[in-house]
Scaffold this motif. Sequence first.
Motif, short mmCIF file in Angstrom:
data_model
loop_
_atom_site.label_atom_id
_atom_site.label_comp_id
_atom_site.label_asym_id
_atom_site.label_seq_id
_atom_site.Cartn_x
_atom_site.Cartn_y
_atom_site.Cartn_z
N ASN A 50 -20.35 15.77 35.20
CA ASN A 50 -20.12 14.54 34.43
C ASN A 50 -19.25 14.85 33.22
N PHE A 51 -18.34 13.91 32.91
CA PHE A 51 -17.45 14.02 31.76
C PHE A 51 -17.72 12.83 30.86
N SER A 52 -18.06 13.09 29.60
CA SER A 52 -18.39 12.02 28.66
C SER A 52 -17.49 12.13 27.43
N TYR A 80 -13.67 15.82 26.34
CA TYR A 80 -14.90 15.39 27.01
C TYR A 80 -15.98 16.45 26.88
N THR A 81 -17.22 16.00 26.75
CA THR A 81 -18.37 16.88 26.88
C THR A 81 -18.71 16.91 28.36
N VAL A 82 -18.96 18.10 28.89
CA VAL A 82 -19.27 18.26 30.31
C VAL A 82 -20.74 18.60 30.46
N PHE A 83 -21.40 17.91 31.39
CA PHE A 83 -22.77 18.23 31.73
C PHE A 83 -22.97 18.02 33.22
N PRO A 101 -34.58 18.28 48.90
CA PRO A 101 -33.47 18.39 47.93
C PRO A 101 -33.07 19.84 47.71
N LYS A 102 -31.78 20.04 47.47
CA LYS A 102 -31.29 21.39 47.18
C LYS A 102 -31.80 21.82 45.81
N LYS A 103 -32.01 23.11 45.66
CA LYS A 103 -32.49 23.66 44.40
C LYS A 103 -31.43 23.45 43.31
N PHE A 104 -31.87 22.90 42.19
CA PHE A 104 -30.97 22.66 41.05
C PHE A 104 -31.56 23.37 39.85
N ASP A 105 -31.21 24.63 39.70
CA ASP A 105 -31.79 25.48 38.66
C ASP A 105 -30.76 25.68 37.54
N VAL A 106 -30.55 24.63 36.75
CA VAL A 106 -29.59 24.66 35.65
C VAL A 106 -30.35 24.47 34.35
N PRO A 107 -30.10 25.33 33.35
CA PRO A 107 -30.81 25.17 32.07
C PRO A 107 -30.67 23.74 31.50
N ALA A 108 -31.71 23.27 30.86
CA ALA A 108 -31.78 21.90 30.36
C ALA A 108 -30.63 21.53 29.43
N LYS A 109 -30.13 22.47 28.64
CA LYS A 109 -29.08 22.11 27.68
C LYS A 109 -27.78 21.67 28.37
N PHE A 110 -27.58 22.07 29.63
CA PHE A 110 -26.37 21.69 30.36
C PHE A 110 -26.54 20.38 31.14
N ARG A 111 -27.70 19.72 31.00
CA ARG A 111 -28.01 18.52 31.79
C ARG A 111 -27.82 17.21 31.04
N SER A 112 -27.32 17.25 29.82
CA SER A 112 -27.16 16.04 29.02
C SER A 112 -25.93 16.15 28.13
N ALA A 113 -25.26 15.02 27.94
CA ALA A 113 -24.08 15.00 27.06
C ALA A 113 -24.47 15.30 25.62
N THR A 115 -26.69 17.45 24.57
CA THR A 115 -27.07 18.84 24.32
C THR A 115 -26.09 19.87 24.87
N SER A 116 -25.18 19.46 25.74
CA SER A 116 -24.26 20.42 26.35
C SER A 116 -23.22 20.89 25.34
N PRO A 117 -23.01 22.21 25.27
CA PRO A 117 -21.98 22.74 24.37
C PRO A 117 -20.59 22.82 25.04
N VAL A 118 -20.52 22.44 26.31
CA VAL A 118 -19.29 22.61 27.08
C VAL A 118 -18.34 21.44 26.83
N LYS A 119 -17.11 21.77 26.41
CA LYS A 119 -16.07 20.77 26.14
C LYS A 119 -14.82 21.13 26.94
N VAL A 120 -14.13 20.09 27.40
CA VAL A 120 -12.83 20.28 28.06
C VAL A 120 -11.88 19.22 27.53
N THR A 121 -10.59 19.49 27.65
CA THR A 121 -9.57 18.52 27.27
C THR A 121 -8.79 18.14 28.52
N VAL A 122 -8.73 16.83 28.77
CA VAL A 122 -7.95 16.31 29.89
C VAL A 122 -6.59 15.90 29.35
#
Length: 135
Positions: A50-52, A80-83, A101-113, A115-122
Amino acid sequence: MIRISTIGLRGLLLLALVGTMGCGSGEKPAGTVSGTVTLAGNPLLTGDVNFSGKDGSAAIARIGEGGAFKVDGVVDTGEYTVFVTPTPPEPQMPGKKAAAPKKFDVPAKFRSASTSPVKVTVESGSNNLKIDLKD
């Protein structure tokens, strides 16, 4: 007292209208977005990326084989913040058992706009993003 003819008034109104419209098309610049998502260097095998944007713009893409994704359509340029989120289950026909369902083992901080520290520029044009979710 100043007299303006009907023709002169129409001309002024037309000039004012053209001046407020500007010369551009009014559309925001946009680009196509694809790439890969990894978790600590390993391909993420399931979920949605997701890109927010700060201005409310957003995009989403399904993560496929090898962590690859591609957003359908174009995305407005900007930061954009990526989560990531788990892929929702597919609807099933009545009487048919849903696949596990397939296993989705991603830390909680990456699951919300928020809390996610990940940013990208389009940017305009084609964007091939390498998104690594790492602590």
